[in-house]
Design a protein around this motif. Structure first.
Motif, PDB file in Angstrom:
ATOM      1  N   ILE A  74       0.852  -1.189   0.000  1.00 33.45           N
ATOM      2  CA  ILE A  74       0.000   0.000   0.000  1.00 33.45           C
ATOM      3  C   ILE A  74       0.884   1.235   0.000  1.00 33.45           C
ATOM      4  O   ILE A  74       1.742   1.395   0.873  1.00 33.45           O
ATOM      5  CB  ILE A  74      -0.913   0.034   1.242  1.00 33.45           C
ATOM      6  N   ALA A  75       0.702   2.114  -0.968  1.00 33.89           N
ATOM      7  CA  ALA A  75       1.435   3.379  -1.038  1.00 33.89           C
ATOM      8  C   ALA A  75       0.468   4.524  -0.791  1.00 33.89           C
ATOM      9  O   ALA A  75      -0.570   4.613  -1.448  1.00 33.89           O
ATOM     10  CB  ALA A  75       2.109   3.542  -2.396  1.00 33.89           C
ATOM     11  N   ILE A  76       0.814   5.396   0.155  1.00 33.20           N
ATOM     12  CA  ILE A  76      -0.069   6.507   0.528  1.00 33.20           C
ATOM     13  C   ILE A  76       0.706   7.809   0.413  1.00 33.20           C
ATOM     14  O   ILE A  76       1.726   7.991   1.079  1.00 33.20           O
ATOM     15  CB  ILE A  76      -0.597   6.332   1.968  1.00 33.20           C
ATOM     16  N   GLY A  77       0.235   8.721  -0.432  1.00 29.92           N
ATOM     17  CA  GLY A  77       0.919   9.992  -0.629  1.00 29.92           C
ATOM     18  C   GLY A  77       1.695  10.029  -1.942  1.00 29.92           C
ATOM     19  O   GLY A  77       2.070   8.994  -2.495  1.00 29.92           O
ATOM     20  N   ASN A  78       1.951  11.253  -2.436  1.00 24.90           N
ATOM     21  CA  ASN A  78       2.571  11.424  -3.750  1.00 24.90           C
ATOM     22  C   ASN A  78       3.917  10.724  -3.882  1.00 24.90           C
ATOM     23  O   ASN A  78       4.188  10.045  -4.874  1.00 24.90           O
ATOM     24  CB  ASN A  78       2.753  12.921  -4.045  1.00 24.90           C
ATOM     25  N   ASN A  79       4.788  10.888  -2.892  1.00 20.95           N
ATOM     26  CA  ASN A  79       6.142  10.349  -3.006  1.00 20.95           C
ATOM     27  C   ASN A  79       6.162   8.832  -2.907  1.00 20.95           C
ATOM     28  O   ASN A  79       6.912   8.169  -3.632  1.00 20.95           O
ATOM     29  CB  ASN A  79       7.040  10.977  -1.934  1.00 20.95           C
ATOM     30  N   ALA A  80       5.348   8.263  -2.024  1.00 22.12           N
ATOM     31  CA  ALA A  80       5.280   6.808  -1.905  1.00 22.12           C
ATOM     32  C   ALA A  80       4.702   6.184  -3.172  1.00 22.12           C
ATOM     33  O   ALA A  80       5.184   5.157  -3.658  1.00 22.12           O
ATOM     34  CB  ALA A  80       4.444   6.420  -0.689  1.00 22.12           C
ATOM     35  N   VAL A  81       3.666   6.823  -3.740  1.00 19.40           N
ATOM     36  CA  VAL A  81       3.058   6.331  -4.976  1.00 19.40           C
ATOM     37  C   VAL A  81       4.048   6.434  -6.135  1.00 19.40           C
ATOM     38  O   VAL A  81       4.169   5.510  -6.946  1.00 19.40           O
ATOM     39  CB  VAL A  81       1.762   7.099  -5.288  1.00 19.40           C
ATOM     40  N   ALA A  82       4.794   7.545  -6.218  1.00 25.27           N
ATOM     41  CA  ALA A  82       5.782   7.713  -7.282  1.00 25.27           C
ATOM     42  C   ALA A  82       6.875   6.656  -7.185  1.00 25.27           C
ATOM     43  O   ALA A  82       7.308   6.093  -8.192  1.00 25.27           O
ATOM     44  CB  ALA A  82       6.389   9.107  -7.209  1.00 25.27           C
ATOM     45  N   PHE A  83       7.324   6.373  -5.969  1.00 24.37           N
ATOM     46  CA  PHE A  83       8.353   5.344  -5.768  1.00 24.37           C
ATOM     47  C   PHE A  83       7.838   3.983  -6.212  1.00 24.37           C
ATOM     48  O   PHE A  83       8.505   3.248  -6.949  1.00 24.37           O
ATOM     49  CB  PHE A  83       8.768   5.304  -4.300  1.00 24.37           C
ATOM     50  N   LEU A  84       6.627   3.625  -5.768  1.00 26.01           N
ATOM     51  CA  LEU A  84       6.059   2.325  -6.123  1.00 26.01           C
ATOM     52  C   LEU A  84       5.817   2.214  -7.627  1.00 26.01           C
ATOM     53  O   LEU A  84       6.087   1.179  -8.236  1.00 26.01           O
ATOM     54  CB  LEU A  84       4.753   2.119  -5.363  1.00 26.01           C
ATOM     55  N   SER A  85       5.341   3.301  -8.239  1.00 18.04           N
ATOM     56  CA  SER A  85       5.067   3.293  -9.676  1.00 18.04           C
ATOM     57  C   SER A  85       6.339   3.095 -10.484  1.00 18.04           C
ATOM     58  O   SER A  85       6.358   2.356 -11.474  1.00 18.04           O
ATOM     59  CB  SER A  85       4.396   4.611 -10.096  1.00 18.04           C
ATOM     60  N   SER A  86       7.429   3.747 -10.061  1.00 17.42           N
ATOM     61  CA  SER A  86       8.674   3.714 -10.826  1.00 17.42           C
ATOM     62  C   SER A  86       9.449   2.424 -10.625  1.00 17.42           C
ATOM     63  O   SER A  86       9.994   1.864 -11.582  1.00 17.42           O
ATOM     64  CB  SER A  86       9.552   4.908 -10.433  1.00 17.42           C
TER      65      SER A  86
END
Length: 284
Positions: A74-86
């Motif tokens: 689970i990624a919550i927040g812009n930076n966590a989502v960007a990290f998981l996406s990349s």
């Protein structure tokens, strides 16, 4: 009221309880049918629904019953989502399996027919046997979200990883936060998480908040191995340095086999941040 280490609030006995009950009873007596109807409509509007993205129909069972997995990230927040996406979703073919329909102060998803990921706020993806999601869930919707995602009797043969960020000023320490290197990573795990941790553990009296606290508390109760990686930063918008602060977790067993090419993923993260900076620049 008292808060545990995970941050969920527990009601403690209080002598003023009788007075509170009397006030609640008085409020109920003053309630009109119109007041009750307004509250009913608001409760319906704030109901959490999990939808199939292809058919836009509701899931009859919880997400993890429909898509059982060994790892749930689970990624919550812009930076966590960007990290998981990349780093994770860029490695392999991910299938979008569902989304959460939410309405709250931060997320107003009313059009489920033309729902796109930025509007959905909570989108679930599936790789072989490992779903992933990125989301914002309001406090009064967290229990619904947990029930719809994990189910009423979750399986214990999976591992949950949560990534999120908090502002560095929220970190409690005996010294000054201005002397701390920013960003930095801390971890908080449930009792049944036995794997090595990629950073130092979060010290008391620090607690976590919102959905991360709810997920950890849920996993602690159901004896599910779970860990939260919490990045303290002074930049809450999408930021390259903050997103890269999650890199140490790539060596963990939870992410083993999910990341194929770190160099390529790092370059994709840089492009993602650069694109976001260009789009948010009012002078371009």
């Amino acid at each position: 009221m008292a808060a545990t280490f995970f941050g969920e609030v527990v009601k403690a006995p209080c002598r003023a309880g009788t007075e509170d009950e009397e006030e609640e009873e008085e409020e109920r007596r003053r309630d009109t049918p119109e007041d009750r109807e307004v509250r009913r409509q608001l409760a319906l509007k704030r109901e959490v629904r999990l939808l199939r993205r292809q058919t836009k129909t509701s899931l009859e069972v919880s997400l993890l019953e429909k898509y059982p997995c060994s790892k749930f990230i689970i990624a919550i927040g812009n930076n966590a989502v960007a990290f998981l996406s990349s780093f994770v979703m860029n490695s392999g073919v991910w299938e979008e399996v569902g989304c959460a329909k939410l309405w709250n102060e931060w997320c107003k998803t009313t059009d489920t027919v033309h729902l796109c990921p930025p509007e959905a706020y909570c989108v679930f993806y599936h790789l072989r046997s490992n779903p992933s999601c990125s989301c914002y869930v309001a406090e009064d919707q967290q229990y619904q979200w947990l029930e719809k995602v994990f189910g009423s009797c979750p399986k214990k043969n999976m591992q949950v990883t949560v990534l999120t960020c908090r502002h560095i000023t929220e970190y409690k320490t005996s010294g000054s936060t201005s002397s701390l290197p920013s960003p930095f990573l801390k971890a908080l795990k449930t009792q049944h998480f036995k794997e090595p941790v990629c950073c130092s553990l979060l010290e008391q009296p620090n607690i976590v908040h919102d959905l991360p606290a709810a997920v950890l508390s849920y996993c602690q109760v159901w004896k599910i191995p779970a860990i939260l990686y919490l990045c303290y930063t002074d930049v809450m918008k999408l930021d390259l340095v903050t997103a890269e602060a999650f890199k140490p977790i790539l060596s963990s067993r939870s992410f083993k086999g999910l990341v194929k090419n770190i160099q390529q993923s790092t370059e994709m993260l840089r492009k993602l941040v650069t694109t976001n900076e260009v789009q948010s620049n009012i002078y371009t």
